[in-house]
Design a protein around this motif. Structure first.
Motif, PDB file in Angstrom:
ATOM      1  N   PHE A 394       0.810  -1.220   0.000  1.00 31.29           N
ATOM      2  CA  PHE A 394       0.000   0.000   0.000  1.00 31.29           C
ATOM      3  C   PHE A 394       0.850   1.279   0.000  1.00 31.29           C
ATOM      4  O   PHE A 394       0.296   2.374  -0.042  1.00 31.29           O
ATOM      5  CB  PHE A 394      -0.949  -0.005   1.206  1.00 31.29           C
ATOM      6  CG  PHE A 394      -1.985  -1.089   1.144  1.00 31.29           C
ATOM      7  CD1 PHE A 394      -3.220  -0.868   0.548  1.00 31.29           C
ATOM      8  CD2 PHE A 394      -1.713  -2.344   1.661  1.00 31.29           C
ATOM      9  CE1 PHE A 394      -4.160  -1.873   0.477  1.00 31.29           C
ATOM     10  CE2 PHE A 394      -2.653  -3.353   1.593  1.00 31.29           C
ATOM     11  CZ  PHE A 394      -3.884  -3.129   0.997  1.00 31.29           C
ATOM     12  N   LYS A 395       2.169   1.129   0.028  1.00 31.30           N
ATOM     13  CA  LYS A 395       3.038   2.307   0.056  1.00 31.30           C
ATOM     14  C   LYS A 395       2.821   3.214  -1.149  1.00 31.30           C
ATOM     15  O   LYS A 395       2.811   4.439  -1.031  1.00 31.30           O
ATOM     16  CB  LYS A 395       4.510   1.856   0.097  1.00 31.30           C
ATOM     17  CG  LYS A 395       5.055   1.626   1.479  1.00 31.30           C
ATOM     18  CD  LYS A 395       6.546   1.334   1.373  1.00 31.30           C
ATOM     19  CE  LYS A 395       7.211   1.521   2.713  1.00 31.30           C
ATOM     20  NZ  LYS A 395       8.674   1.341   2.600  1.00 31.30           N
ATOM     21  N   GLN A 396       2.638   2.602  -2.299  1.00 33.95           N
ATOM     22  CA  GLN A 396       2.505   3.406  -3.522  1.00 33.95           C
ATOM     23  C   GLN A 396       1.235   4.266  -3.511  1.00 33.95           C
ATOM     24  O   GLN A 396       1.171   5.285  -4.185  1.00 33.95           O
ATOM     25  CB  GLN A 396       2.481   2.476  -4.737  1.00 33.95           C
ATOM     26  CG  GLN A 396       1.341   1.464  -4.712  1.00 33.95           C
ATOM     27  CD  GLN A 396       1.320   0.574  -5.929  1.00 33.95           C
ATOM     28  OE1 GLN A 396       1.405   1.066  -7.060  1.00 33.95           O
ATOM     29  NE2 GLN A 396       1.208  -0.742  -5.720  1.00 33.95           N
ATOM     30  N   TYR A 397       0.234   3.865  -2.719  1.00 32.90           N
ATOM     31  CA  TYR A 397      -1.024   4.606  -2.670  1.00 32.90           C
ATOM     32  C   TYR A 397      -1.013   5.688  -1.586  1.00 32.90           C
ATOM     33  O   TYR A 397      -1.705   6.704  -1.730  1.00 32.90           O
ATOM     34  CB  TYR A 397      -2.194   3.655  -2.421  1.00 32.90           C
ATOM     35  CG  TYR A 397      -2.306   2.568  -3.457  1.00 32.90           C
ATOM     36  CD1 TYR A 397      -2.715   2.867  -4.760  1.00 32.90           C
ATOM     37  CD2 TYR A 397      -1.992   1.248  -3.149  1.00 32.90           C
ATOM     38  CE1 TYR A 397      -2.811   1.869  -5.727  1.00 32.90           C
ATOM     39  CE2 TYR A 397      -2.089   0.237  -4.113  1.00 32.90           C
ATOM     40  CZ  TYR A 397      -2.491   0.556  -5.392  1.00 32.90           C
ATOM     41  OH  TYR A 397      -2.580  -0.431  -6.341  1.00 32.90           O
ATOM     42  N   LEU A 398      -0.229   5.474  -0.544  1.00 29.06           N
ATOM     43  CA  LEU A 398      -0.244   6.410   0.590  1.00 29.06           C
ATOM     44  C   LEU A 398       0.988   7.318   0.632  1.00 29.06           C
ATOM     45  O   LEU A 398       0.947   8.393   1.225  1.00 29.06           O
ATOM     46  CB  LEU A 398      -0.357   5.629   1.902  1.00 29.06           C
ATOM     47  CG  LEU A 398      -1.680   4.869   2.090  1.00 29.06           C
ATOM     48  CD1 LEU A 398      -1.627   4.016   3.354  1.00 29.06           C
ATOM     49  CD2 LEU A 398      -2.836   5.848   2.178  1.00 29.06           C
ATOM     50  N   GLU A 399       2.089   6.856   0.040  1.00 23.56           N
ATOM     51  CA  GLU A 399       3.339   7.628   0.013  1.00 23.56           C
ATOM     52  C   GLU A 399       3.675   8.199   1.400  1.00 23.56           C
ATOM     53  O   GLU A 399       3.795   9.419   1.581  1.00 23.56           O
ATOM     54  CB  GLU A 399       3.235   8.761  -1.015  1.00 23.56           C
ATOM     55  CG  GLU A 399       2.990   8.251  -2.426  1.00 23.56           C
ATOM     56  CD  GLU A 399       2.869   9.372  -3.454  1.00 23.56           C
ATOM     57  OE1 GLU A 399       2.902  10.553  -3.031  1.00 23.56           O
ATOM     58  OE2 GLU A 399       2.756   9.079  -4.657  1.00 23.56           O
ATOM     59  N   PRO A 400       3.833   7.340   2.396  1.00 23.41           N
ATOM     60  CA  PRO A 400       4.103   7.802   3.771  1.00 23.41           C
ATOM     61  C   PRO A 400       5.513   8.382   3.905  1.00 23.41           C
ATOM     62  O   PRO A 400       6.429   8.015   3.159  1.00 23.41           O
ATOM     63  CB  PRO A 400       3.962   6.527   4.591  1.00 23.41           C
ATOM     64  CG  PRO A 400       4.357   5.434   3.643  1.00 23.41           C
ATOM     65  CD  PRO A 400       3.825   5.864   2.303  1.00 23.41           C
ATOM     66  N   LYS A 401       5.675   9.279   4.875  1.00 22.47           N
ATOM     67  CA  LYS A 401       6.987   9.870   5.141  1.00 22.47           C
ATOM     68  C   LYS A 401       7.737   9.081   6.205  1.00 22.47           C
ATOM     69  O   LYS A 401       8.879   9.388   6.523  1.00 22.47           O
ATOM     70  CB  LYS A 401       6.818  11.320   5.582  1.00 22.47           C
ATOM     71  CG  LYS A 401       6.262  12.213   4.472  1.00 22.47           C
ATOM     72  CD  LYS A 401       6.143  13.657   4.920  1.00 22.47           C
ATOM     73  CE  LYS A 401       5.605  14.528   3.785  1.00 22.47           C
ATOM     74  NZ  LYS A 401       5.455  15.960   4.198  1.00 22.47           N
ATOM     75  N   ALA A 402       7.059   8.101   6.776  1.00 18.55           N
ATOM     76  CA  ALA A 402       7.675   7.254   7.787  1.00 18.55           C
ATOM     77  C   ALA A 402       7.215   5.819   7.556  1.00 18.55           C
ATOM     78  O   ALA A 402       6.399   5.542   6.660  1.00 18.55           O
ATOM     79  CB  ALA A 402       7.289   7.725   9.189  1.00 18.55           C
ATOM     80  N   ASN A 403       7.710   4.927   8.357  1.00 18.25           N
ATOM     81  CA  ASN A 403       7.307   3.526   8.260  1.00 18.25           C
ATOM     82  C   ASN A 403       5.809   3.405   8.528  1.00 18.25           C
ATOM     83  O   ASN A 403       5.313   3.898   9.541  1.00 18.25           O
ATOM     84  CB  ASN A 403       8.089   2.701   9.299  1.00 18.25           C
ATOM     85  CG  ASN A 403       7.878   1.216   9.125  1.00 18.25           C
ATOM     86  OD1 ASN A 403       6.807   0.762   8.723  1.00 18.25           O
ATOM     87  ND2 ASN A 403       8.910   0.444   9.446  1.00 18.25           N
ATOM     88  N   LEU A 404       5.087   2.747   7.654  1.00 17.25           N
ATOM     89  CA  LEU A 404       3.641   2.638   7.817  1.00 17.25           C
ATOM     90  C   LEU A 404       3.248   1.990   9.143  1.00 17.25           C
ATOM     91  O   LEU A 404       2.174   2.274   9.688  1.00 17.25           O
ATOM     92  CB  LEU A 404       3.030   1.832   6.655  1.00 17.25           C
ATOM     93  CG  LEU A 404       2.752   2.597   5.363  1.00 17.25           C
ATOM     94  CD1 LEU A 404       2.241   1.655   4.280  1.00 17.25           C
ATOM     95  CD2 LEU A 404       1.750   3.712   5.592  1.00 17.25           C
TER      96      LEU A 404
END
Length: 441
Positions: A394-404
């Motif tokens: 899901f990283k590609q959808y949320l683009e978090p700045k930290a570890n999910l």
């Protein structure tokens, strides 16, 4: 109750048939005019009372000569009390209300706790008597969604009337719920329109001057009906009139007075909208298409987008459409300032009219396999568990700045109306308004 009904029937019998019929008809017409002008029926109880009286006049036709307005008002008032009693009896029988007696002998009437979500749904469709409206913002809350889904159709020569009626689908749903507030009233408005009926009613409607009420000889109605014989498939005028004028069970659309009927353009059009909805429902039950359900599905997509929009408005980022990663994820949002992720499943669903009963509401709305809140929440729990175990997908959808894994995760079912329950296991069950209030304010 029996004594009051005997007084009512005695008063009706003294009335001049045409005067009482016309007086009652004009009262109903005034309610329709107000509902269409203001969006809210002045008195829903009065609407159902008038329906009861029109049926009663077919069962016990007046035979007197009294034409005084005082007598007409008295009959309407007595019948209103009768309707109140009939509705209250059904409320008690169905468990919507419960009569309790306290140790000191006093009695009280308690209301089913789940009625408030039902009333909330009714207000969305404008089903609140104008005198009881506290906050007009509660009325037609999803009008913006309806307008995005509705296809504008001008009622011009050559326009397919089915397309025109389909464009009125929110009002068709309003009438369906309004006429079904009680089981007994749902039967009173449960017509079974043949294919020819709506064109006949619409044609009659447009043959009448707007704004006026007419008393029409049935021989004139017969001449009008004859124009549609080629499409009637054997259905006769007498059958048509039994269904819409002379019935002892269903509310007459056109009121019969001897060899004449009372009708006006607006009332005929109003009921034609309802009949179109019933024709669609019958078509659906027979395996045909259901344009109203199709419209509701489109509205559900718009509602889903509205939930995403609200998240973005309050500082959440995320995809602009639903995401499919093994499961469908309607709404995913991430807030860097709150270090929070929201997974929401949007449910733009109405409460079924048949659920508005103590014996059925829990089973149908909460426990029903395939659509109840429990079923939907369990499905959402599966989505959330998969999300937790596969954060990398899901990283590609949320683009978090930290570890999910460091973000707080909250999951919701977001409903169209005030839900019957607020929580199921770890899933919050909230209306969109409640979500905004709880999460963003």
């Amino acid at each position: 109750m029996d004594e009051e009904e005997a007084k009512l029937l005695s008063a009706m019998e003294r009335c001049d048939p045409e005067t009482l019929a016309l007086y009652t008809y004009e009262m109903r017409k005034a309610l329709i005019e107000s509902a269409l002008s203001n969006g809210v029926m002045p008195s829903i109880p009065m609407w159902h009372s008038i329906g009861d009286l029109l049926i009663l006049m077919n069962v016990h036709p007046p035979r007197g000569t009294d034409k005084s307005e005082v007598t007409m008002q008295s009959v309407v008032k007595m019948n209103y009390r009768r309707t109140e009693h009939l509705n209250f009896i059904e409320d008690v029988e169905n468990g919507r209300h419960k009569i309790v007696r306290y140790p000191d002998g006093k009695m009280s009437v308690l209301m089913l706790k789940y009625l408030e979500p039902i009333h909330d749904m009714f207000r969305v469709y404008g089903l609140a008597s104008s005198g009881t409206v506290v906050n007009e913002a509660d009325l037609f809350k999803f009008k913006d969604i309806d307008e995005l889904v509705i296809k504008e159709v001008d009622l011009n020569l050559g326009v397919d009337m089915a397309d025109f009626f389909d464009s009125l689908w929110p009002y068709i749903v309003t009438l369906r719920y309004g006429f079904s507030l009680y089981f007994r009233t749902s039967l009173q408005y449960r017509y079974a329109p043949a294919k020819v009926d709506i064109p006949v009613i619409m044609g009659l409607s447009y043959s009448l001057k707007p704004g006026q009420t007419f008393i029409i000889p049935k021989q004139n109605v017969a001449r009008h009906y004859a124009k549609y014989n080629a499409y009637a498939a054997g259905r006769t005028l007498d059958q048509f009139l039994v269904d819409y004028s002379n019935s002892n069970e269903r509310v007459p659309i056109m009121v019969s007075v001897g060899d004449r009927i009372i009708a006006d353009r607006l009332t005929l059009l109003y009921f034609a909208i309802h009949l179109h909805g019933q024709y669609i429902e019958a078509n659906r039950r027979n395996g045909g298409s259901d344009s109203i359900s199709e419209m509701k599905k489109k509205a559900a997509d718009v509602f889903e987008a509205k939930v995403r929009s609200e998240l973005r408005k309050h500082g959440y980022a995320g995809p602009d459409s639903a995401v499919k990663v093994k499961y469908d994820y309607d709404v995913i949002g991430i807030s860097e300032s709150k270090k929070r992720i929201i997974l929401a499943d949007a449910k733009f669903r109405d409460i079924s009219p048949s659920s508005i009963c103590a014996d059925t509401i829990i089973q149908q709305e909460l426990l029903e396999p395939g659509q109840g809140v429990q079923y939907e929440a369990e499905r959402h729990i599966q989505r959330v568990d998969f999300f937790k175990k596969n954060l990398g997908l899901f990283k590609q959808y949320l683009e978090p700045k930290a570890n999910l894994a460091t973000y707080e995760l909250k999951s919701y079912l977001v409903t169209k109306h005030t839900p019957l329950v607020k929580q199921y296991k770890d899933v919050g069950v909230l209306s969109l308004e409640e979500l905004i209030e709880q999460e963003f304010k």
